[in-house]
Design a protein around this motif. Structure first.
Motif, short mmCIF file in Angstrom:
data_model
loop_
_atom_site.label_atom_id
_atom_site.label_comp_id
_atom_site.label_asym_id
_atom_site.label_seq_id
_atom_site.Cartn_x
_atom_site.Cartn_y
_atom_site.Cartn_z
N ALA A 104 0.83 -1.20 0.00
CA ALA A 104 0.00 0.00 0.00
C ALA A 104 0.86 1.25 0.00
O ALA A 104 2.00 1.25 0.50
CB ALA A 104 -0.92 0.01 1.21
N PRO B 217 -5.92 9.12 2.59
CA PRO B 217 -6.28 7.96 1.79
C PRO B 217 -5.16 6.94 1.72
O PRO B 217 -3.99 7.25 1.94
CB PRO B 217 -6.55 8.57 0.40
CG PRO B 217 -5.68 9.78 0.37
CD PRO B 217 -5.68 10.32 1.77
N ASN B 218 -5.55 5.72 1.41
CA ASN B 218 -4.62 4.61 1.30
C ASN B 218 -4.87 3.90 -0.03
O ASN B 218 -6.00 3.53 -0.35
CB ASN B 218 -4.83 3.63 2.45
CG ASN B 218 -3.91 2.45 2.41
OD1 ASN B 218 -2.72 2.56 2.67
ND2 ASN B 218 -4.45 1.29 2.07
N PHE B 219 -3.82 3.74 -0.83
CA PHE B 219 -3.94 3.10 -2.14
C PHE B 219 -3.24 1.74 -2.08
O PHE B 219 -2.03 1.67 -1.90
CB PHE B 219 -3.33 3.99 -3.23
CG PHE B 219 -3.93 5.36 -3.26
CD1 PHE B 219 -5.13 5.58 -3.94
CD2 PHE B 219 -3.33 6.43 -2.62
CE1 PHE B 219 -5.71 6.84 -3.97
CE2 PHE B 219 -3.89 7.69 -2.64
CZ PHE B 219 -5.09 7.90 -3.32
N LYS B 220 -4.04 0.67 -2.22
CA LYS B 220 -3.55 -0.68 -1.96
C LYS B 220 -3.57 -1.54 -3.21
O LYS B 220 -4.55 -1.55 -3.96
CB LYS B 220 -4.41 -1.32 -0.86
CG LYS B 220 -3.98 -2.73 -0.46
CD LYS B 220 -4.65 -3.17 0.83
CE LYS B 220 -6.16 -3.24 0.73
NZ LYS B 220 -6.78 -3.76 1.96
N GLN C 201 -7.33 -1.32 -4.58
CA GLN C 201 -8.36 -0.81 -3.67
C GLN C 201 -7.95 0.55 -3.09
O GLN C 201 -6.76 0.85 -2.96
CB GLN C 201 -8.59 -1.77 -2.50
CG GLN C 201 -9.31 -3.05 -2.85
CD GLN C 201 -9.47 -3.91 -1.63
OE1 GLN C 201 -8.57 -4.66 -1.26
NE2 GLN C 201 -10.61 -3.80 -0.97
N VAL C 202 -8.95 1.30 -2.72
CA VAL C 202 -8.74 2.56 -2.02
C VAL C 202 -9.37 2.45 -0.64
O VAL C 202 -10.48 1.93 -0.49
CB VAL C 202 -9.36 3.74 -2.79
CG1 VAL C 202 -9.18 5.05 -2.01
CG2 VAL C 202 -8.75 3.87 -4.17
N GLN D 82 -7.41 1.08 9.37
CA GLN D 82 -7.45 1.19 7.91
C GLN D 82 -8.67 0.44 7.37
O GLN D 82 -8.61 -0.77 7.12
CB GLN D 82 -6.16 0.63 7.32
CG GLN D 82 -5.99 0.83 5.83
CD GLN D 82 -4.72 0.15 5.35
OE1 GLN D 82 -4.73 -0.99 4.94
NE2 GLN D 82 -3.60 0.85 5.44
N ASP E 65 -11.32 -0.39 4.30
CA ASP E 65 -11.41 -0.31 2.83
C ASP E 65 -12.64 0.51 2.44
O ASP E 65 -13.71 0.37 3.04
CB ASP E 65 -11.55 -1.70 2.21
CG ASP E 65 -10.27 -2.52 2.30
OD1 ASP E 65 -9.21 -1.93 2.53
OD2 ASP E 65 -10.36 -3.75 2.12
#
Length: 212
Positions: A102, A127-130, A167-168, A189, A191
């Motif tokens: 991520a 935000p987290n970009f996985k 996924q974000v 965190q 999803d």
């Protein structure tokens, strides 16, 4: 949602408790290597939710965005691995393994107290970009063993049924720096985007890191 509310309440209580404390403007950037204990849950929409445990290895770079305020942009990379052995109603065992990498993009604020130069507190959100690397299930049905990948369209009966590679989600947490070297933190965190249709994960991280 409860965990998000608790984190926000803890940060608010921190500000309230130290309302009369003298703050100092610490705009020094930071880099960190970290390792985390990970607790993860996939909500399948029924009682057989998968609860996994594992670890995370990560790197974070905190970049000060203005010399006037201790506001930072946190960028980095986090490799997460989780695993679980579950027994289903028939008494058979299922094994789940997930791995992802991520890129967090957090806004962070460093709280430094003049009376305690060795301790700073850093709440963050973003935000987290996985990107999902592995998603496997091993088990048996009526004594017949199987091994499938949620990310493989052939295993899942078509590309519309397979899990999403990308996924974000969101990061929300707080960390404490001690003597500018040791970091201890927690973040949650959830999803936003589905892993499988209607299925999302919620992940908790308890982190220890080294600043440099």
């Amino acid at each position: 949602m409860k965990k998000i509310t608790l984190i926000i309440a803890a940060i608010a209580a921190l500000f309230s408790t130290n309302a009369n404390a003298q703050l100092k403007n610490d705009t020094e950037g930071y880099q960190r290597y970290e390792v985390s204990f990970v607790a993860q849950k996939f909500d399948w929409g029924h009682d057989d939710n998968t609860k996994l445990k594992g670890f995370e290895l990560g790197y974070i770079n905190g970049i000060n965005v203005t010399n006037k305020l201790p506001i930072f942009l946190e960028l980095g990379g986090q490799l997460t691995w989780t695993h679980a052995n579950d027994e289903i109603a028939t008494g058979e065992e299922l094994k789940h393994t997930f791995m992802s990498i991520a890129i967090p993009v957090n806004a962070a604020y460093k709280i430094a107290f003049a009376s305690s130069e060795n301790i700073t507190i850093v709440p963050f959100i973003g935000p987290n970009f996985k990107f999902n690397l592995i998603g496997k299930e091993k088990g048996s049905i009526l004594g017949n063993e199987y091994d499938l990948s949620f990310l493989n369209k052939d295993d899942m009966g078509g590309k519309d049924n397979k899990a999403s590679r990308f996924q974000v989600g969101m990061n929300l947490g707080v960390g404490v720096n001690i003597s500018k070297l040791l970091y201890i933190g927690y973040h949650f965190q959830p999803d936003f985007a589905d892993y499988l249709d209607g299925v999302k994960a919620k992940t908790n991280y308890i982190t220890v890191g080294v600043n440099f």
